[in-house]
Design a protein around this motif. Sequence first.
Motif, PDB file in Angstrom:
ATOM      1  N   ALA A 160      16.904   1.113  68.073  1.00  0.00           N
ATOM      2  CA  ALA A 160      15.568   1.007  68.242  1.00  0.00           C
ATOM      3  C   ALA A 160      15.046   1.820  69.543  1.00  0.00           C
ATOM      4  N   ASP A 161      15.445   1.959  70.536  1.00  0.00           N
ATOM      5  CA  ASP A 161      15.084   2.997  71.549  1.00  0.00           C
ATOM      6  C   ASP A 161      15.082   4.292  71.061  1.00  0.00           C
ATOM      7  N   ARG A 162      16.080   4.788  70.477  1.00  0.00           N
ATOM      8  CA  ARG A 162      16.099   6.191  70.191  1.00  0.00           C
ATOM      9  C   ARG A 162      15.207   6.460  68.910  1.00  0.00           C
ATOM     10  N   ARG A 163      14.699   5.497  67.984  1.00  0.00           N
ATOM     11  CA  ARG A 163      13.521   5.358  67.199  1.00  0.00           C
ATOM     12  C   ARG A 163      11.852   5.417  67.877  1.00  0.00           C
ATOM     13  N   ARG A 164      12.079   4.972  69.277  1.00  0.00           N
ATOM     14  CA  ARG A 164      11.019   4.694  70.113  1.00  0.00           C
ATOM     15  C   ARG A 164      10.304   3.375  69.480  1.00  0.00           C
ATOM     16  N   HIS A 165      10.994   2.510  68.775  1.00  0.00           N
ATOM     17  CA  HIS A 165      10.544   1.375  68.299  1.00  0.00           C
ATOM     18  C   HIS A 165      10.016   0.505  69.370  1.00  0.00           C
ATOM     19  N   GLN A 166       8.796  -0.182  69.171  1.00  0.00           N
ATOM     20  CA  GLN A 166       8.698  -1.167  70.202  1.00  0.00           C
ATOM     21  C   GLN A 166       9.581  -2.518  70.316  1.00  0.00           C
ATOM     22  N   ALA A 190      13.227  -4.513  68.600  1.00  0.00           N
ATOM     23  CA  ALA A 190      14.578  -4.389  68.048  1.00  0.00           C
ATOM     24  C   ALA A 190      14.977  -5.670  66.875  1.00  0.00           C
ATOM     25  N   THR A 191      14.874  -5.276  65.748  1.00  0.00           N
ATOM     26  CA  THR A 191      14.862  -6.041  64.538  1.00  0.00           C
ATOM     27  C   THR A 191      16.196  -6.574  64.182  1.00  0.00           C
ATOM     28  N   LEU A 192      16.329  -7.193  63.135  1.00  0.00           N
ATOM     29  CA  LEU A 192      17.615  -7.720  62.512  1.00  0.00           C
ATOM     30  C   LEU A 192      18.024  -6.294  62.014  1.00  0.00           C
ATOM     31  N   GLU A 193      17.067  -5.677  61.254  1.00  0.00           N
ATOM     32  CA  GLU A 193      17.810  -4.532  60.747  1.00  0.00           C
ATOM     33  C   GLU A 193      18.540  -3.463  61.818  1.00  0.00           C
ATOM     34  N   HIS A 194      18.078  -3.501  62.936  1.00  0.00           N
ATOM     35  CA  HIS A 194      18.611  -2.675  63.919  1.00  0.00           C
ATOM     36  C   HIS A 194      20.201  -3.320  64.451  1.00  0.00           C
ATOM     37  N   LEU A 195      20.158  -4.714  64.243  1.00  0.00           N
ATOM     38  CA  LEU A 195      21.050  -5.449  64.638  1.00  0.00           C
ATOM     39  C   LEU A 195      22.232  -5.485  63.489  1.00  0.00           C
ATOM     40  N   TYR A 245      15.142   2.240  55.822  1.00  0.00           N
ATOM     41  CA  TYR A 245      14.241   1.358  56.150  1.00  0.00           C
ATOM     42  C   TYR A 245      13.763   1.606  57.586  1.00  0.00           C
ATOM     43  N   LEU A 246      14.506   1.643  58.483  1.00  0.00           N
ATOM     44  CA  LEU A 246      14.188   1.824  59.909  1.00  0.00           C
ATOM     45  C   LEU A 246      13.533   3.147  60.196  1.00  0.00           C
ATOM     46  N   ASP A 247      13.733   4.233  59.676  1.00  0.00           N
ATOM     47  CA  ASP A 247      12.962   5.466  59.871  1.00  0.00           C
ATOM     48  C   ASP A 247      11.644   5.557  58.931  1.00  0.00           C
ATOM     49  N   ASN A 248      11.428   4.898  57.974  1.00  0.00           N
ATOM     50  CA  ASN A 248      10.391   4.968  56.803  1.00  0.00           C
ATOM     51  C   ASN A 248       9.269   3.613  56.921  1.00  0.00           C
ATOM     52  N   GLU A 249      10.015   2.439  57.211  1.00  0.00           N
ATOM     53  CA  GLU A 249       9.222   1.192  57.227  1.00  0.00           C
ATOM     54  C   GLU A 249       8.729   0.825  58.500  1.00  0.00           C
ATOM     55  N   LEU A 250       9.181   1.455  59.521  1.00  0.00           N
ATOM     56  CA  LEU A 250       8.805   0.966  61.064  1.00  0.00           C
ATOM     57  C   LEU A 250       8.206   1.915  61.819  1.00  0.00           C
ATOM     58  N   LYS A 251       7.593   2.908  61.235  1.00  0.00           N
ATOM     59  CA  LYS A 251       6.745   3.869  61.857  1.00  0.00           C
ATOM     60  C   LYS A 251       5.826   3.330  62.757  1.00  0.00           C
ATOM     61  N   HIS A 252       5.050   2.145  62.112  1.00  0.00           N
ATOM     62  CA  HIS A 252       3.998   1.551  62.733  1.00  0.00           C
ATOM     63  C   HIS A 252       4.290   1.041  64.165  1.00  0.00           C
ATOM     64  N   THR A 253       5.463   0.621  64.323  1.00  0.00           N
ATOM     65  CA  THR A 253       6.115  -0.002  65.821  1.00  0.00           C
ATOM     66  C   THR A 253       6.367   1.264  66.810  1.00  0.00           C
ATOM     67  N   VAL A 254       6.314   2.421  66.405  1.00  0.00           N
ATOM     68  CA  VAL A 254       6.600   3.516  67.293  1.00  0.00           C
ATOM     69  C   VAL A 254       5.615   3.462  68.531  1.00  0.00           C
ATOM     70  N   PRO A 282      14.514  -7.977  55.459  1.00  0.00           N
ATOM     71  CA  PRO A 282      15.251  -6.919  54.853  1.00  0.00           C
ATOM     72  C   PRO A 282      16.626  -7.017  54.995  1.00  0.00           C
ATOM     73  N   ALA A 283      17.059  -7.209  56.112  1.00  0.00           N
ATOM     74  CA  ALA A 283      18.443  -7.196  56.396  1.00  0.00           C
ATOM     75  C   ALA A 283      19.252  -8.207  55.568  1.00  0.00           C
ATOM     76  N   ALA A 284      18.782  -9.277  55.492  1.00  0.00           N
ATOM     77  CA  ALA A 284      19.309 -10.462  54.511  1.00  0.00           C
ATOM     78  C   ALA A 284      19.203  -9.805  53.033  1.00  0.00           C
ATOM     79  N   ARG A 285      18.237  -9.230  52.599  1.00  0.00           N
ATOM     80  CA  ARG A 285      17.979  -8.648  51.240  1.00  0.00           C
ATOM     81  C   ARG A 285      19.097  -7.611  51.290  1.00  0.00           C
ATOM     82  N   LEU A 286      19.376  -6.734  51.913  1.00  0.00           N
ATOM     83  CA  LEU A 286      20.269  -5.626  51.856  1.00  0.00           C
ATOM     84  C   LEU A 286      21.773  -6.088  51.767  1.00  0.00           C
ATOM     85  N   LEU A 287      21.974  -7.090  52.416  1.00  0.00           N
ATOM     86  CA  LEU A 287      23.182  -7.579  52.419  1.00  0.00           C
ATOM     87  C   LEU A 287      23.368  -8.109  51.058  1.00  0.00           C
ATOM     88  N   ALA A 288      22.562  -8.935  50.446  1.00  0.00           N
ATOM     89  CA  ALA A 288      22.699  -9.590  49.418  1.00  0.00           C
ATOM     90  C   ALA A 288      23.032  -8.377  48.293  1.00  0.00           C
TER      91      ALA A 288
END
Length: 408
Positions: free
Chosen positions: A280-286, A288-293, A324-333, A380-386
Amino acid sequence: MRDFRDAKAMAQALRESLTHKAVTISHSESLELVSKMLGAADWNTLSAMLQADRRDTVAPAARLKTTTALYPAVPLRDLVPLPNATYPLFVGRESTVRALNQAFDGGQEVVLAIQREAAVDDPRFSDVYEIGILAQLLELVPLEDGTFRVLTRGLRRVALRSFAAESAAYQAEVSDVREGATRDARDLIRRIYQRFQDYAAAHGILVPDLWLFFDQTRDPGQIADTVATRMKLSIRDKYELLATLDPMKRLERIEALLNASQRPVSANYAATKRQALDHADRRRHQYATLEHLLLALIDDAEASAVMRACDADLGGLSQGLVQYLDNELKHTVIEAASAEPTAAFKRVDQRAAFLAQEVGYAAVTGANALVALFAETRSPAARLLAEHGVSRGRADKAIARGVGKGEP
């Protein structure tokens, strides 16, 4: 209203009134409707609150009049009932069905006896535990497959003196048991209240009216039973709570079980959580989500072993997460990022500790965190796992085989 029997009378009146209007509901449905009318979430909660309110003013229901008494009995394979809770039972053994028919015909309660081994099909006295529950029968419904669904409500603990199939129906001779004196336990109750809030949140347990119940009773034994009913415990742990007659000791055991979830964290999983924050920090995301985990869990030895056991394509999963992290979380930068774990991230971390306790791990591993993540079904993390074939069932089976245990 002095006790739960008044609520039952209201439920019966409601049911009869609706019948006259060509509306048919079951007895259990009428109990649930009356509970909501009186401001409780369900019949379990209402009855527990009313039972607490009537203490010292009304004699307990179904109090044994003699040293021992004989009742129809129901052996239970994989359930430990507790007082002041309602349980649906599915029964098919012929001796059990006959015992239930006897109880309904005679207007009797039944004894719920807990089997020592679930595999025993025709239990005898040596096959059941010494402490059982005297229960009230609420409803008996025949099912299409020839079995029955019976709704029961636990009344109180009893000691089994005998258990056998007499006249082809299970019967048990029981005696009353004395529970220890009720003492002030405000500090202990306060600690359990706080710990159980964390436990409920971690397991996704919705108990809104339980907190009102905590406010209205100070009976340590009843609080212990009410909390134990809602905890995810092994049959052994639940029976130990049932068999602990002293209310204070029972409440202390509840606290110990809640505290047992405080497992140490394995070195690998500690590093994995730090890596999730780094993603999360490297992407400057505000945040840390389940997708980062989950992206960090792919590199976690224990979690990745479970995912591989589920035949997951870890490369494809990693690629999907990065996109997902690079495209869908830009609003959290943000400009100066030091990512804060989201509430879902924290819930998964808490739930992982409880899951480690349940499977007997000495330390919390990434495998526990992976399983804990499945409860966040909208992520999205649970969806990607499925999408990559990793399900809760397959992960549980892998862990049962010893995959992902790791070392403290």
